[in-house]
Motif scaffolding. Sequence first.
Motif, PDB file in Angstrom:
ATOM      1  N   LEU A  24       0.818  -1.209   0.000  1.00  0.00           N
ATOM      2  CA  LEU A  24       0.000   0.000   0.000  1.00  0.00           C
ATOM      3  C   LEU A  24       0.859   1.269   0.000  1.00  0.00           C
ATOM      4  N   GLN A  25       2.092   1.130   0.449  1.00  0.00           N
ATOM      5  CA  GLN A  25       3.028   2.260   0.428  1.00  0.00           C
ATOM      6  C   GLN A  25       3.725   2.399  -0.922  1.00  0.00           C
ATOM      7  N   GLY A  26       3.399   1.500  -1.861  1.00  0.00           N
ATOM      8  CA  GLY A  26       3.938   1.635  -3.209  1.00  0.00           C
ATOM      9  C   GLY A  26       4.911   0.570  -3.648  1.00  0.00           C
ATOM     10  N   ASP A  27       5.247  -0.360  -2.761  1.00  0.00           N
ATOM     11  CA  ASP A  27       6.184  -1.424  -3.126  1.00  0.00           C
ATOM     12  C   ASP A  27       5.411  -2.591  -3.737  1.00  0.00           C
ATOM     13  N   VAL A  28       5.031  -2.455  -5.018  1.00  0.00           N
ATOM     14  CA  VAL A  28       4.183  -3.442  -5.685  1.00  0.00           C
ATOM     15  C   VAL A  28       4.855  -4.811  -5.734  1.00  0.00           C
ATOM     16  N   GLY A  29       6.173  -4.830  -5.835  1.00  0.00           N
ATOM     17  CA  GLY A  29       6.902  -6.094  -5.935  1.00  0.00           C
ATOM     18  C   GLY A  29       6.675  -7.016  -4.753  1.00  0.00           C
ATOM     19  N   MET A  30       6.310  -6.447  -3.613  1.00  0.00           N
ATOM     20  CA  MET A  30       6.070  -7.276  -2.433  1.00  0.00           C
ATOM     21  C   MET A  30       4.851  -8.180  -2.603  1.00  0.00           C
ATOM     22  N   PHE A  31       4.017  -7.863  -3.575  1.00  0.00           N
ATOM     23  CA  PHE A  31       2.827  -8.681  -3.795  1.00  0.00           C
ATOM     24  C   PHE A  31       3.208 -10.108  -4.172  1.00  0.00           C
ATOM     25  N   GLU A  32       4.406 -10.266  -4.733  1.00  0.00           N
ATOM     26  CA  GLU A  32       4.877 -11.606  -5.101  1.00  0.00           C
ATOM     27  C   GLU A  32       4.952 -12.515  -3.883  1.00  0.00           C
ATOM     28  N   ILE A  33       5.263 -11.952  -2.729  1.00  0.00           N
ATOM     29  CA  ILE A  33       5.331 -12.754  -1.507  1.00  0.00           C
ATOM     30  C   ILE A  33       3.989 -13.397  -1.221  1.00  0.00           C
ATOM     31  N   LEU A  34       2.934 -12.605  -1.352  1.00  0.00           N
ATOM     32  CA  LEU A  34       1.598 -13.116  -1.063  1.00  0.00           C
ATOM     33  C   LEU A  34       1.180 -14.181  -2.071  1.00  0.00           C
ATOM     34  N   ILE A  35       1.553 -13.996  -3.332  1.00  0.00           N
ATOM     35  CA  ILE A  35       1.202 -14.983  -4.357  1.00  0.00           C
ATOM     36  C   ILE A  35       1.860 -16.318  -4.046  1.00  0.00           C
ATOM     37  N   ARG A  36       3.157 -16.289  -3.787  1.00  0.00           N
ATOM     38  CA  ARG A  36       3.875 -17.533  -3.501  1.00  0.00           C
ATOM     39  C   ARG A  36       3.365 -18.170  -2.207  1.00  0.00           C
ATOM     40  N   ARG A  37       3.029 -17.367  -1.246  1.00  0.00           N
ATOM     41  CA  ARG A  37       2.590 -17.874   0.047  1.00  0.00           C
ATOM     42  C   ARG A  37       1.233 -18.559  -0.045  1.00  0.00           C
ATOM     43  N   TYR A  38       0.347 -18.019  -0.891  1.00  0.00           N
ATOM     44  CA  TYR A  38      -1.035 -18.501  -0.879  1.00  0.00           C
ATOM     45  C   TYR A  38      -1.457 -19.264  -2.130  1.00  0.00           C
ATOM     46  N   ASN A  39      -0.545 -19.547  -3.034  1.00  0.00           N
ATOM     47  CA  ASN A  39      -0.882 -20.386  -4.183  1.00  0.00           C
ATOM     48  C   ASN A  39      -1.489 -21.735  -3.760  1.00  0.00           C
ATOM     49  N   PRO A  40      -0.838 -22.488  -2.880  1.00  0.00           N
ATOM     50  CA  PRO A  40      -1.409 -23.792  -2.483  1.00  0.00           C
ATOM     51  C   PRO A  40      -2.752 -23.645  -1.781  1.00  0.00           C
ATOM     52  N   PHE A  41      -2.877 -22.625  -0.952  1.00  0.00           N
ATOM     53  CA  PHE A  41      -4.108 -22.387  -0.188  1.00  0.00           C
ATOM     54  C   PHE A  41      -5.291 -22.134  -1.116  1.00  0.00           C
ATOM     55  N   LEU A  42      -5.130 -21.233  -2.080  1.00  0.00           N
ATOM     56  CA  LEU A  42      -6.219 -20.912  -2.999  1.00  0.00           C
ATOM     57  C   LEU A  42      -6.510 -22.082  -3.936  1.00  0.00           C
ATOM     58  N   TYR A  43      -5.473 -22.794  -4.335  1.00  0.00           N
ATOM     59  CA  TYR A  43      -5.669 -23.936  -5.228  1.00  0.00           C
ATOM     60  C   TYR A  43      -6.560 -24.986  -4.576  1.00  0.00           C
ATOM     61  N   LYS A  44      -6.339 -25.233  -3.304  1.00  0.00           N
ATOM     62  CA  LYS A  44      -7.123 -26.240  -2.604  1.00  0.00           C
ATOM     63  C   LYS A  44      -8.587 -25.826  -2.482  1.00  0.00           C
ATOM     64  N   ILE A  45      -8.832 -24.530  -2.329  1.00  0.00           N
ATOM     65  CA  ILE A  45     -10.213 -24.056  -2.306  1.00  0.00           C
ATOM     66  C   ILE A  45     -10.877 -24.315  -3.655  1.00  0.00           C
ATOM     67  N   GLY A  46     -10.170 -24.020  -4.738  1.00  0.00           N
ATOM     68  CA  GLY A  46     -10.707 -24.265  -6.069  1.00  0.00           C
ATOM     69  C   GLY A  46     -10.989 -25.732  -6.307  1.00  0.00           C
ATOM     70  N   LYS A  47     -10.115 -26.606  -5.823  1.00  0.00           N
ATOM     71  CA  LYS A  47     -10.294 -28.044  -5.991  1.00  0.00           C
ATOM     72  C   LYS A  47     -11.521 -28.541  -5.240  1.00  0.00           C
ATOM     73  N   THR A  48     -11.888 -27.830  -4.184  1.00  0.00           N
ATOM     74  CA  THR A  48     -13.072 -28.199  -3.416  1.00  0.00           C
ATOM     75  C   THR A  48     -14.303 -28.255  -4.303  1.00  0.00           C
ATOM     76  N   TYR A  49     -14.360 -27.368  -5.289  1.00  0.00           N
ATOM     77  CA  TYR A  49     -15.520 -27.280  -6.163  1.00  0.00           C
ATOM     78  C   TYR A  49     -15.418 -28.191  -7.384  1.00  0.00           C
ATOM     79  N   GLY A  50     -14.333 -28.930  -7.496  1.00  0.00           N
ATOM     80  CA  GLY A  50     -14.208 -29.883  -8.588  1.00  0.00           C
ATOM     81  C   GLY A  50     -13.786 -29.283  -9.915  1.00  0.00           C
ATOM     82  N   PHE A  51     -13.267 -28.070  -9.916  1.00  0.00           N
ATOM     83  CA  PHE A  51     -12.844 -27.451 -11.165  1.00  0.00           C
ATOM     84  C   PHE A  51     -11.585 -28.126 -11.706  1.00  0.00           C
ATOM     85  N   SER A  52     -11.358 -27.988 -12.999  1.00  0.00           N
ATOM     86  CA  SER A  52     -10.142 -28.505 -13.614  1.00  0.00           C
ATOM     87  C   SER A  52      -8.957 -27.636 -13.200  1.00  0.00           C
TER      88      SER A  52
END
Length: 224
Positions: A24-52
């Motif tokens: 929020l202070q302008g360091d957009v590159g830090m968003f990569e941390i959140l992506i790497r951290r939560y890729n598995p978490f969000l993927y598992k939610i998507g798999k819950t619904y049976g999506f490809s």
Amino acid sequence: MNLRNGNQNHHLQFEDEKVVQRILQGDVGMFEILIRRYNPFLYKIGKTYGFSHQDIEDLMQDCYLSIYKNLEQFQERSSFKTWIAKIMLHLCYRNKQKSERMKNAISEEQSFFMSRKNEPFSQDGALVNKELGTILDEAIQGIPLNLRKVFVMREINGLNTTETANLLQITESNVKVRLSRAKEILRHKIGANYLPEELLDYHYSFCSPMVQKVMEKTVRQAKN
């Protein structure tokens, strides 16, 4: 900002709230941390619904872009993990409803699963353990959705009972009952040969391509 080299481990030790503040202070590159951290978490939610696999990655991209766009609205009354889970659940539900309307499904669960069970994950899907796919299709998808969501949040994504209840808007007692029922169903289907965290996994080979695609769109969005 590329965290694959250099001080990746150092950066990944930052708490979510600290990372959000930096973004929020302008360091957009830090968003990569959140992506790497939560890729598995969000993927598992998507798999819950049976999506490809491809459908889930598309939903994950939409989720990350929504997270970035609405980052200022994040309030620390709940955890960041719970906040993004709500966004992903909303996207999954909306996509599920859209798919059902297009297909005039006779049964919400069976028709959606049967239309996809023979699809390949993608060309990259060869990297995914074949046995894992069998477990997912035959066991996880065999649990009713209301039980499945509780099981994924508690046993696979590691949310506690209170967080799961708040996220799914049910009582803590319901969380416990549904979790118990889900475990009983799985016990008959797959036995005790697999740990919960081994199910619905997001293969590491998919992580960096996801980071690159989301960060490219995020940087463009930040410049507009």
